[in-house]
Write an enzyme that holds these catalytic residues in place. Structure first.
Site, short mmCIF file in Angstrom:
data_model
loop_
_atom_site.label_atom_id
_atom_site.label_comp_id
_atom_site.label_asym_id
_atom_site.label_seq_id
_atom_site.Cartn_x
_atom_site.Cartn_y
_atom_site.Cartn_z
N CYS A 24 16.91 71.77 68.02
CA CYS A 24 17.59 72.13 66.75
C CYS A 24 17.21 71.44 65.54
O CYS A 24 15.87 71.52 65.15
CB CYS A 24 19.03 72.00 67.03
SG CYS A 24 19.91 73.12 65.64
N HIS A 58 19.62 75.21 71.56
CA HIS A 58 20.36 74.05 72.37
C HIS A 58 20.12 74.34 73.77
O HIS A 58 20.82 75.00 74.60
CB HIS A 58 21.87 73.81 71.79
CG HIS A 58 22.01 73.21 70.58
ND1 HIS A 58 21.97 72.00 70.10
CD2 HIS A 58 22.04 74.33 69.44
CE1 HIS A 58 22.02 71.84 68.76
NE2 HIS A 58 22.20 72.99 68.38
N GLU A 60 20.87 72.10 76.03
CA GLU A 60 22.22 71.63 76.78
C GLU A 60 23.25 72.35 76.70
O GLU A 60 24.32 72.16 77.43
CB GLU A 60 22.38 69.99 76.31
CG GLU A 60 23.04 70.25 74.56
CD GLU A 60 22.16 70.48 73.54
OE1 GLU A 60 22.72 70.35 72.34
OE2 GLU A 60 21.10 71.07 73.68
#
Length: 195
Positions: free
Chosen positions: A77, A175, A177
C-alpha cells in the site's frame, strides 16, 4: 528464515504479522538497521499520509537503508507508493526505487477506493498459482500509473499498477494480508518463492 516487518510508525503491522503466522512463520517487527539488514525477507508496510510517513523514514535513516537492501523487499500500500519516485500526496519525494510518480485519482471516481477489485495481466512469480481476475482488497486515493515495472494492474476509472517489481523490490497497492486466500498465497509466494 528471518522475516522482518519494518516498524517505522506508519503501518498496520499486526495484521501483516498475523497473516505471516497463519503461513507458519514468525516475523520480527523492527526499525533497527542491523536487524533489517540481517533479514532474509523484508516487508515494508504503510498506512497513512505519504509526506509524514516519509518524514518518519528520514528521521530514522531508513530512507537511506531501504533502497540499498539486497534481499527481497515487499512494499504494501503506502509502502509501495513510498518506493516510487514521488507522490502527489503532500508533494513527497519518495525512495526512487520504482521509476514512476504516484498521482491522485481524478474527481470522476469516488475516493478513496475502498473494497475489493480485480487484478489482471499478472507478470511475476509473486502471482504464481493466482488466476487472472482474482479479487484483492484496496484502500487508496493515490495510485501508480502503468509503467515498465507494472506486474499486475487493476482498474478504477482508469487502469493503474496494482503491483510493481524491479530487481529484488516488489510492491502491491492492495493489502495481501486482507485479501483472503489470494493475498495469503501472494505472501506465501514472496516468502517461499522469491530468490
Amino acid at each position: 528464515m528471518k522475516i522482518v516487518i519494518i516498524n517505522y510508525g506508519a503501518g498496520n503491522i499486526q495484521s501483516i504479522k498475523f497473516a505471516i503466522q497463519r503461513l507458519g512463520y514468525e516475523a520480527v517487527l523492527s526499525h533497527d538497521v542491523a536487524e533489517i539488514q540481517s533479514a532474509d525477507k523484508i516487508i515494508f508496510p504503510g498506512v497513512g499520509e505519504a509526506s509524514s510517513a516519509m518524514a518518519k523514514l528520514r528521521a530514522s535513516g531508513l530512507d537511506k537503508l531501504i533502497p540499498n537492501l539486497k534481499q527481497p523487499v515487499l512494499g504494501i500500500c503506502l509502502g509501495m507508493q513510498l518506493m516510487c519516485h514521488s507522490s502527489e500526496e503532500g508533494n513527497t519525494k519518495g525512495l526512487g526505487i520504482f521509476d514512476v510518480d504516484v498521482v491522485k485519482f481524478s474527481n470522476e471516481v469516488k475516493v478513496p477506493q475502498i473494497g475489493w477489485n480485480q487484478i489482471a495481466n499478472l507478470k511475476s512469480g509473486l502471482f504464481k498459482d493466482i488466476e487472472e481476475k482474482e479479487h484483492i482488497y484496496l484502500v487508496h486515493s493515490f495510485y501508480a500509473p502503468l509503467c515498465s515495472e507494472t506486474i499486475a494492474e487493476s482498474e478504477y476509472g482508469i487502469k493503474y499498477s496494482a503491483a510493481l517489481a524491479k530487481d529484488n523490490f516488489y510492491g502491491t497497492q492492495f493489502h495481501p494480508e486482507k485479501s483472503s486466500s489470494v493475498g495469503e498465497k501472494i505472501l506465501e509466494n514472496f516468502i517461499r518463492g522469491m530468490p
